[in-house]
Design an enzyme around this catalytic site. Structure first.
Site, mmCIF file in Angstrom:
data_model
loop_
_atom_site.group_PDB
_atom_site.id
_atom_site.type_symbol
_atom_site.label_atom_id
_atom_site.label_comp_id
_atom_site.label_asym_id
_atom_site.label_seq_id
_atom_site.Cartn_x
_atom_site.Cartn_y
_atom_site.Cartn_z
ATOM 1 N N ASP A 25 0.847 -1.204 0.000
ATOM 2 C CA ASP A 25 0.000 0.000 0.000
ATOM 3 C C ASP A 25 0.875 1.244 0.000
ATOM 4 O O ASP A 25 1.563 1.518 0.978
ATOM 5 C CB ASP A 25 -0.900 0.006 1.245
ATOM 6 C CG ASP A 25 -2.076 -0.930 1.086
ATOM 7 O OD1 ASP A 25 -2.305 -1.745 2.012
ATOM 8 O OD2 ASP A 25 -2.736 -0.864 0.043
ATOM 9 N N ASP A 32 -10.257 -5.378 -1.013
ATOM 10 C CA ASP A 32 -9.226 -4.853 -0.145
ATOM 11 C C ASP A 32 -9.847 -3.997 0.951
ATOM 12 O O ASP A 32 -10.581 -3.057 0.647
ATOM 13 C CB ASP A 32 -8.303 -3.998 -1.026
ATOM 14 C CG ASP A 32 -7.135 -3.408 -0.296
ATOM 15 O OD1 ASP A 32 -6.432 -2.584 -0.901
ATOM 16 O OD2 ASP A 32 -6.923 -3.766 0.874
ATOM 17 N N GLY A 68 -4.798 -7.188 5.621
ATOM 18 C CA GLY A 68 -3.644 -6.677 6.355
ATOM 19 C C GLY A 68 -3.681 -7.152 7.798
ATOM 20 O O GLY A 68 -2.998 -8.096 8.189
HETATM 21 C C1 DX5 Z 1 -6.327 0.675 2.944
HETATM 22 C C2 DX5 Z 1 -5.423 -0.297 2.184
HETATM 23 C C3 DX5 Z 1 -5.721 -1.725 2.534
HETATM 24 C C4 DX5 Z 1 -5.478 -2.034 4.024
HETATM 25 C C5 DX5 Z 1 -5.975 -3.423 4.343
HETATM 26 O O1 DX5 Z 1 -6.098 1.979 2.470
HETATM 27 O O2 DX5 Z 1 -5.587 -0.143 0.799
HETATM 28 O O3 DX5 Z 1 -4.876 -2.583 1.740
HETATM 29 O O4 DX5 Z 1 -4.094 -1.960 4.281
HETATM 30 O O5 DX5 Z 1 -5.840 -3.596 5.744
HETATM 31 P P1 DX5 Z 1 -6.994 -4.388 6.519
HETATM 32 O O6 DX5 Z 1 -7.048 -5.749 5.865
HETATM 33 O O7 DX5 Z 1 -6.504 -4.450 7.946
HETATM 34 O O8 DX5 Z 1 -8.265 -3.610 6.346
HETATM 35 ZN ZN ZN Z 2 -4.541 -1.721 -0.479
#
Ligand code: DX5
Ligand code: ZN
Length: 219
Positions: free
Chosen positions: A38, A178, A200
């Site tokens: 990211d 995502d 994440g």
């Molecule tokens: C948010 C990012 C995602 C995020 C995902 O702006 O694009 O990729 O890091 O993290 P989780 O899975 O914890 O929501």
């Molecule tokens: Zn992302």
């Protein structure tokens, strides 16, 4: 219940930034398929994260696909640096692009796969004129910037619409989701058409990361 499976792409935004090499090795050892990187510039979305050098330094540590998600203004400015660093997928935001068709052509000319991402407030039809050119469509299920947020469930209907369009028109883009993905809701996204599951916090906070990856994949 579907027997469709998906690729797992853990996001290193939720990793310990002081131990990114270990994070990448852990993703591979846990059965992950892609590394979701990211990239945040603090303008398009709040938060700052990684640059091309992060990808360059992590690339030799893994054989996994480097899936770069550019949450940045002026995404055209970073195509060459990320290509040079070894990025495999370069996904930019349609909301940040004045000339999306040209950016897609430039991403491909630089040797990467071209992806476009939609924030929760952007409808699927904003991609109508570029869907035929895309390798990947990333449906963001949270507002961009941070890991650990709750999924905005209504975005899953956008995913389903994009899966239906792909079927109707014979397009070939992968669908990735995502944001807010957990071991409990990943199967829902797969049922709606997701080919790639980005996670994440649900990966890095898992007691058993390999078991979590299996769930992300729909197993
Ligand atoms: C948010 C990012 C995602 C995020 C995902 O702006 O694009 O990729 O890091 O993290 P989780 O899975 O914890 O929501
Ligand atoms: Zn992302």
């Amino acid at each position: 219940m579907t027997n469709k499976t998906a690729l797992a792409a853990p996001s290193i935004l939720s990793a310990d930034f002081g131990r990114l090499a270990e994070a990448v090795v852990s993703i591979e050892e846990s059965g992950g398929d892609w590394i979701h990187v990211d990239v945040l510039d603090g303008h398009f979305a709040p938060n700052l994260s990684f640059g091309p050098k992060t990808v360059k330094d992590l690339k030799p540590l893994t054989g996994l696909t480097m899936d770069c998600h550019l949450m940045v203004d002026n995404p055209q400015d970073y195509i060459k640096p990320f290509a040079g660093a070894g990025a495999d997928y370069y996904t930019f935001h349609i909301e940040a692009a004045r000339h999306s068709n040209r950016i897609i052509q430039d991403i491909k000319a630089a040797g990467m796969k071209a992806g476009v991402c939609l924030v929760p407030g952007t409808p699927a039809h904003f991609l109508d004129e570029v869907l035929s050119e895309l390798d990947l469509v990333l449906v963001l299920l949270v507002n961009p910037g941070f890991g650990g947020q709750q999924m905005i469930r209504s975005c899953l209907e956008k995913l389903a619409r994009l899966a239906a369009i792909r079927e109707e028109r014979g397009y070939r883009y992968l669908l990735s989701v995502d944001g807010g993905i957990t071991t409990e809701n990943a199967c829902l996204a797969i049922e709606k058409g997701a080919d790639v599951i980005v996670a994440g916090s649900a990966f890095f906070d898992a007691q058993d990361r390999a078991a979590a990856v299996k769930k992300f994949k729909g197993n």
